[in-house]
Every structure is written in C-alpha cells, then in structure tokens.
Design a protein around this motif. Structure first.
Motif, short mmCIF file in Angstrom:
data_model
loop_
_atom_site.label_atom_id
_atom_site.label_comp_id
_atom_site.label_asym_id
_atom_site.label_seq_id
_atom_site.Cartn_x
_atom_site.Cartn_y
_atom_site.Cartn_z
N LYS A 102 -59.36 -44.48 -16.28
CA LYS A 102 -59.07 -43.06 -16.51
C LYS A 102 -59.73 -42.18 -15.45
CE LYS A 102 -56.80 -43.47 -20.52
NZ LYS A 102 -56.86 -44.90 -20.92
N ASN A 128 -61.40 -43.35 -24.04
CA ASN A 128 -61.71 -43.38 -22.60
C ASN A 128 -61.32 -42.12 -21.87
OD1 ASN A 128 -63.02 -45.84 -22.47
ND2 ASN A 128 -61.11 -46.99 -22.30
N THR A 366 -58.49 -52.77 -17.88
CA THR A 366 -58.52 -51.32 -17.81
C THR A 366 -59.86 -50.68 -18.15
OG1 THR A 366 -57.50 -51.56 -19.97
CG2 THR A 366 -56.05 -50.93 -18.15
C1 LIG Z 1 -55.93 -45.57 -21.62
C2 LIG Z 1 -56.14 -47.03 -21.70
C3 LIG Z 1 -55.08 -47.94 -21.77
C4 LIG Z 1 -53.65 -47.51 -21.86
O1 LIG Z 1 -53.18 -46.86 -20.73
P1 LIG Z 1 -51.86 -45.95 -20.84
O2 LIG Z 1 -51.78 -45.25 -19.56
O3 LIG Z 1 -52.12 -45.01 -22.00
O4 LIG Z 1 -50.73 -46.86 -21.13
C5 LIG Z 1 -55.37 -49.29 -21.77
N1 LIG Z 1 -56.64 -49.73 -21.72
C6 LIG Z 1 -57.69 -48.88 -21.67
C7 LIG Z 1 -59.06 -49.45 -21.64
C8 LIG Z 1 -57.47 -47.51 -21.65
O5 LIG Z 1 -58.52 -46.69 -21.60
#
Ligand SMILES: *Cc1c(COP(=O)(O)O)cnc(C)c1O
Ligand SMILES: [Zn+2]
Length: 399
Positions: A102, A128, A366
């Motif tokens: 993010k 996040n 992510t």
């Molecule tokens: C925000 C997030 C996602 C999902 O991403 P999108 O852009 O909403 O599809 C997945 N994993 C984590 C750790 C996130 O913070």
C-alpha cells in the motif's frame, strides 16, 4: 521532469484534468491515469530500485516519500525444488516502510493530496491502507481519518494507524459499509479520499511491474497475487502494458488472481463469465486484507485477467494458513494470510494441472506476517515448560 497526464473513464472515455478532484466518471464508472511515457530511455538498468526511480512515469510533481519500493525479488530456491518449478520468485512487498505494498500507492496519492492543497485525507480500510495512509499523512503533515470495519482488523495494522496519529473511526459493518461512509464524508467535508478508487494510488502500485522487469531483466510468464478490492492486480497489469506500449518489453505476463473461498466475487465473475460483478454480501476469511465483497476495481481487474489470458482461483482458509507456514519455514519469508494466498493459489493450480512448472512465475506477497500475529499464535500449541537440564535438552534437540 513533469509527466503529462489526464484521467480517463475506463467505460465511456470521458477525460478529466489532473487539477480536478474526481474519483468517478459522471457515468458512474472508474477512472485511470493516462501517462505520456516519452523521455525515460535507460531507466530499467537493474539498479537502485524504488518507486521514485520511475518518477518519469508517475503523474505527480510533489513528493511525500518514506523510501518505498525497492523490495526484494527472492528466488524461492527451496520451495521451487519442493514443487518442481524451475524459476519461481517471491516479490516480497512486506518489506515496505509500513510493511505492505500500500505504501507504493500512498506515496503517490499523498503527494497528489499535497499538490491539490488538501489538508485532510481519509480512507476506509481493512487495515493496511489505514496504516500506510496514517504514516504518509504524518510525514506530509496532513490530518488523517481512517474508517475501519468494527472488530475486524489485524492487531499490528491497528497499532500502526494509532501510533502514526490517525483518527481511527470504527464503522458498524464490514469494509464495504465503511467505504460508503468515507466516500460520502469526503464529498461533503473537503477531504481527499485515498481508497484505491483513487487512480493515483494505482499509479504508485504499478511500479511493482516496473521493478519486476527491472530486477529480472525480462518479463515473467505469470504473476500470481491476492485480490481484494482488485486495485493491485489492475495496477500491475497497467504497469506491464505501459512498458509494452513504450517499447521496453515485447510481451506481457499472464495475470492470476487469488481470492479466499469465503470472499470470492471476482472468482465467480470469471468462472461464470459474467459481464457485471455480483457482490458478496457477507465476505468471511482469515485473510482480512482480502475480506472484501464488493471490489471497487472489478472492471479493471477482470480486463487484466481476461486480456492477459489469465485466471482467477479461490483457496480455503486452511490452504492459506498452511501456505503461510510453508513459505515461512521453507524460505524464511513470513507474510500475512492474504499474501499467503498467492502461494496457496500456486499450489492449488499446480495440483489441478492448470499451470506449468516451466513458467517463470512471480508470487507477489503483499504484506508482512507480523501485521497479524494472532492468526499464528492462536493456531499453534507451544510445549509446556521443561527443566533446562542437559538430559532433557539432549532428548529435545535430538542428539
Ligand atoms: C490491500 C491488500 C490486498 C488486496 O489488494 P487489492 O488491491 O485490494 O486487491 C492483499 N494483500 C494485502 C496484504 C493487502 O494489504
Ligand atoms: Zn464514464
């Protein structure tokens, strides 16, 4: 160098100027930034990766930065041997300043807020997004309001939002209700909205694609990542498409999105070949970051998956938690449950024969595992305390 750009509706093509504060087209669809990529020839040199390395491709003039991006691309040596892959990489976005991808979006989004002269920023978040916005708005000296679904947020993320000084407002209901509240509040109270409906967030996140190409010096065959609001899969696809349009690369990766079984509106849309998303009213999963029933970027995301010849698949919470353990214990990479769904998705698709071990595959993880320590701690039993004498030790360490 100032990048020329405008915002354009992805449905009707209507254009909006960059100094306009607009999140949706008057037709109701969502917007995307169109960038002129001229003038960035030797940028992908494999060195000194960061979001702002790619400034010529970013549509902002100001810069609120905490040194985001430049995350490692790990060759998953043990895991790939375990499962018979030849080239398997983990792009670990947990190694950003607030420990999720993010930050890539927020550095650009908050820079845009400064450029527009906004004093207040807000978002709705499963965790996040609020942690990241809270950090960047602190850095940029803006007031920050984060609306969180009541009782459904991981401990580490909440701690971050609080300590960075955001006003944390719990909203009764799930993420989708919190998002409605914050969208209306931003319209009425002169607040800049930094949910992923904001196209500038996706401009920052597209640098994941740039970095993968910069690090590999080639285009991978397949990208696998978790999908919640579906912004990130859209952003990464946009990044690769821009590289191709500008002539840096000559082919595109296959986009593979993974959702949790209790929260899979995009998977249904893909499987049933629907033309509109049918939201899921009560999404449920241990992977709170993708516990989203009505993904705002569904149109962009379904385009990414379909255009790339990709697919969407779901995984169970048990598969997610097992994959989290596998990645940590085999590779030393500890990710939060949502992120582990990329690994779980890879294993499931491989089991089905839907993907090929010869493909160069990048798993995007992510967010960091320490965001949500409770899911691990609640699911394990530590042995009862023992005496520290050497007879006991010998048995326990297996001599
Ligand atoms: C925000 C997030 C996602 C999902 O991403 P999108 O852009 O909403 O599809 C997945 N994993 C984590 C750790 C996130 O913070
Ligand atoms: Zn439109």
């Amino acid at each position: 160098m100032i990048t020329m750009h405008y915002l354009q509706c992805i449905s009707c093509g209507n254009r909006y100027e960059p100094d306009e504060i607009v999140y949706r087209c008057s037709c109701g669809s969502i917007l995307e930034a169109v960038i002129d990529l001229d003038g960035a020839k030797n940028i992908f040199d494999g060195n000194n990766m960061s979001v702002w390395k790619y400034q010529p491709f970013l549509p902002v003039r100001r810069r609120a930065s905490l040194n985001e991006g430049g995350t490692p691309l790990y060759p998953a040596e043990n895991l790939k041997r375990d499962i018979g892959y030849r080239r398997l990489y983990v792009k670990n976005e947990g190694e950003n300043p607030t420990c999720s991808f993010k930050d890539r979006g927020m550095t650009v989004g908050v820079s845009k807020a400064m450029e527009l002269g906004m004093k207040k920023v807000a978002c709705a978040s499963t965790g996040n997004t609020s942690a990241s916005l809270a950090a960047y708005s602190a850095h940029a000296a803006l007031s920050c309001y984060v609306m969180i679904p009541s009782g459904k947020i991981a401990l580490g993320k909440l701690a971050q939002a609080i300590v960075y000084g955001a006003k944390v407002i719990p909203i009764k209901g799930n993420f989708d209700q919190a998002l409605e509240a914050v969208m209306e509040a931003s319209r009425r109270f002169n607040i800049y909205l930094l949910n992923s409906i904001n196209p500038y967030r996706l401009e920052g996140q597209k640098t994941i694609a740039y970095e993968i190409f910069d690090q590999l010096q080639e285009v991978p065959d397949r990208i696998i990542l978790p999908v919640g609001n579906a912004g990130n899969i859209s952003a990464i696809w946009k990044g690769f498409k821009e590289l191709k349009a500008a002539g840096f690369i000559d082919r595109l990766p296959v986009m593979t999105g993974i959702q949790a079984q209790g929260s899979m509106p995009m998977v249904r849309m893909f499987a049933e070949e629907l033309s509109e998303l049918i939201p899921e009213a009560s999404p449920e999963t241990v992977a709170t970051a993708i516990r989203i029933g009505n993904p705002v970027s569904w149109q962009k995301a379904i385009n990414a998956v379909r255009e790339s010849g990709g697919l969407m698949e779901s995984v169970t919470d048990d598969e997610i938690l097992a994959a989290q353990r596998t990645l940590a214990s085999r590779e030393g990479i500890f990710v939060e449950p949502a992120s582990a769904s990329s690994v779980a998705g890879l294993l499931k698709l491989q089991g089905q024969g839907a993907i090929d071990e010869d493909e160069t595959t990048v798993l995007v993880t992510t967010g960091h595992g320490l965001k949500d320590p409770n899911v691990v701690i609640d699911s394990i039993q530590i042995m009862d305390p023992v005496d520290g004498d050497m007879d006991t030790m010998r048995t326990l360490v297996g001599e």
